[in-house]
Design a protein around this motif. Structure first.
Motif, PDB file in Angstrom:
ATOM      1  N   GLY A   1       9.887  14.711   2.633  1.00 53.62           N
ATOM      2  CA  GLY A   1       9.671  13.542   3.454  1.00 53.62           C
ATOM      3  C   GLY A   1      10.200  12.278   2.812  1.00 53.62           C
ATOM      4  N   LEU A   2      10.342  11.265   3.628  1.00 51.91           N
ATOM      5  CA  LEU A   2      10.739   9.934   3.191  1.00 51.91           C
ATOM      6  C   LEU A   2       9.733   8.961   3.782  1.00 51.91           C
ATOM      7  CD1 LEU A   2      12.881   8.103   1.789  1.00 51.91           C
ATOM      8  CD2 LEU A   2      14.030   7.969   4.018  1.00 51.91           C
ATOM      9  N   ALA A   3       9.183   8.088   2.939  1.00 51.28           N
ATOM     10  CA  ALA A   3       8.140   7.168   3.382  1.00 51.28           C
ATOM     11  C   ALA A   3       8.543   5.729   3.129  1.00 51.28           C
ATOM     12  CB  ALA A   3       6.827   7.472   2.661  1.00 51.28           C
ATOM     13  N   ALA A   4       8.114   4.866   4.038  1.00 46.75           N
ATOM     14  CA  ALA A   4       8.226   3.418   3.871  1.00 46.75           C
ATOM     15  C   ALA A   4       6.806   2.875   3.894  1.00 46.75           C
ATOM     16  CB  ALA A   4       9.069   2.807   4.977  1.00 46.75           C
ATOM     17  N   GLY A   5       6.294   2.487   2.737  1.00 47.92           N
ATOM     18  CA  GLY A   5       4.892   2.106   2.653  1.00 47.92           C
ATOM     19  C   GLY A   5       4.024   3.305   2.991  1.00 47.92           C
ATOM     20  N   PRO A   6       2.984   3.136   3.792  1.00 49.99           N
ATOM     21  CA  PRO A   6       2.093   4.255   4.116  1.00 49.99           C
ATOM     22  C   PRO A   6       2.610   5.142   5.245  1.00 49.99           C
ATOM     23  CG  PRO A   6       1.274   2.250   5.138  1.00 49.99           C
ATOM     24  CD  PRO A   6       2.477   1.851   4.336  1.00 49.99           C
ATOM     25  N   ASP A   7       3.790   4.833   5.773  1.00 50.31           N
ATOM     26  CA  ASP A   7       4.309   5.554   6.937  1.00 50.31           C
ATOM     27  C   ASP A   7       5.382   6.565   6.552  1.00 50.31           C
ATOM     28  OD1 ASP A   7       2.711   3.996   8.704  1.00 50.31           O
ATOM     29  OD2 ASP A   7       4.184   2.372   8.561  1.00 50.31           O
TER      30      ASP A   7
ATOM     31  N   GLU B   1      18.748  21.438   0.361  1.00 50.52           N
ATOM     32  CA  GLU B   1      19.515  20.912   1.491  1.00 50.52           C
ATOM     33  C   GLU B   1      18.687  19.949   2.336  1.00 50.52           C
ATOM     34  OE1 GLU B   1      22.713  21.152   1.892  1.00 50.52           O
ATOM     35  OE2 GLU B   1      22.712  22.266   0.013  1.00 50.52           O
ATOM     36  N   HIS B   2      17.415  20.280   2.561  1.00 53.26           N
ATOM     37  CA  HIS B   2      16.563  19.386   3.341  1.00 53.26           C
ATOM     38  C   HIS B   2      16.300  18.082   2.574  1.00 53.26           C
ATOM     39  CE1 HIS B   2      16.045  22.226   6.508  1.00 53.26           C
ATOM     40  NE2 HIS B   2      15.347  23.092   5.787  1.00 53.26           N
TER      41      HIS B   2
ATOM     42  N   VAL C   1      17.061  14.504   4.126  1.00 53.49           N
ATOM     43  CA  VAL C   1      15.931  13.642   4.488  1.00 53.49           C
ATOM     44  C   VAL C   1      15.666  12.581   3.423  1.00 53.49           C
ATOM     45  CG1 VAL C   1      13.451  13.588   4.996  1.00 53.49           C
ATOM     46  CG2 VAL C   1      14.874  15.461   5.868  1.00 53.49           C
ATOM     47  N   VAL C   2      15.478  13.019   2.186  1.00 50.75           N
ATOM     48  CA  VAL C   2      15.051  12.096   1.133  1.00 50.75           C
ATOM     49  C   VAL C   2      16.192  11.185   0.692  1.00 50.75           C
ATOM     50  CG1 VAL C   2      13.959  11.905  -1.131  1.00 50.75           C
ATOM     51  CG2 VAL C   2      13.364  13.810   0.376  1.00 50.75           C
TER      52      VAL C   2
END
Length: 239
Positions: free
Chosen positions: A111-117, A159-160, A164-165
């Protein structure tokens, strides 16, 4: 003349995790429960270079605060330090852009997050055979099959993670699951930039699903607190 009182001892330490947005309120509540607080070893200042701060209250309670920070005094928007509780929220603020890589033999989540999202993610299942008690040729055959399955899982996660990251600049990394599989994923040269980032490890997570990925994000951003509180051991007599 005998005066009765209570003998006070220290209870066992316990670990809790508090969202960084709530940490100032938590420290305020700690002071309300245990009395005025002060840091061990000096004035109360929140330096970006400090990995932890130990707070001690008048009744003997202590709290070790460990935020997930990069430890970079020059991080944009971060003050050089402030006294009292004024600088606590900034000091506890985690990196805004977080990458997440969770891998277990039952599946994966990136996953990739921006702040808590969570702004991007991919989760999936992938079967990797468990070890067998069989011996001889069968054991070697099952071992080869298991290794091939693990290699395929690692290749898929790589690969993912690239898609994504690495889709956006990332300041830090949260990893979890199987230590060996995580190590193999980050050993890929194409993820060398991620492998060098500040990291928080959560190897106690179950098989990754979307809800677990969100849980990892919350725990990755949290302030870890080791809390020791006094306990009353009952009445004692003195004279």
């Amino acid at each position: 003349m005998m005066a009765k009182g209570s003998a006070r001892g220290q209870g066992p330490a316990r670990r809790i995790e508090v969202d960084p947005e709530r940490i100032a309120g938590w420290v305020h509540g700690f002071a309300e429960r245990h009395g005025p607080i002060h840091p061990l070893g000096g004035a109360l200042a929140w330096s970006p270079a400090a990995r932890s701060v130990v707070l001690s209250a008048t009744d003997g309670a202590t709290a070790v605060l460990e935020p997930f920070t990069t430890g970079d005094p020059g991080r944009p928007g971060e003050p050089p330090g402030a006294g009292g509780l004024a600088g606590l929220a900034d000091w506890a603020r985690p990196p805004r852009r977080l990458g997440l890589i969770l891998v277990r033999r039952g599946g994966y989540g990136v996953g990739l997050a921006a702040g808590p999202d969570l702004v991007g993610h991919k989760v999936g299942t992938r079967y990797v055979q468990s070890r067998t008690a069989a011996g001889g040729w069968s054991q070697h055959r099952f071992a080869r099959r298991r290794d091939n399955q693990a290699d395929a899982l690692v290749a898929s996660v790589i690969e993912h993670a690239r898609r994504v990251v690495l889709a956006s600049p990332t300041e830090a990394l949260v990893v979890g699951g199987d230590k060996t599989l995580v190590r193999d994923v980050l050993a890929d040269p194409r993820l060398a930039g991620l492998a060098q980032l500040p990291r928080r490890e959560l190897f106690d997570l179950p098989d990754p699903k979307l809800v677990i990925l969100k849980q990892a994000l919350r725990r990755g951003r949290a302030v870890r607190i080791t809390l020791s509180e006094p306990v009353h051991r009952g009445p004692s007599a003195s004279g």
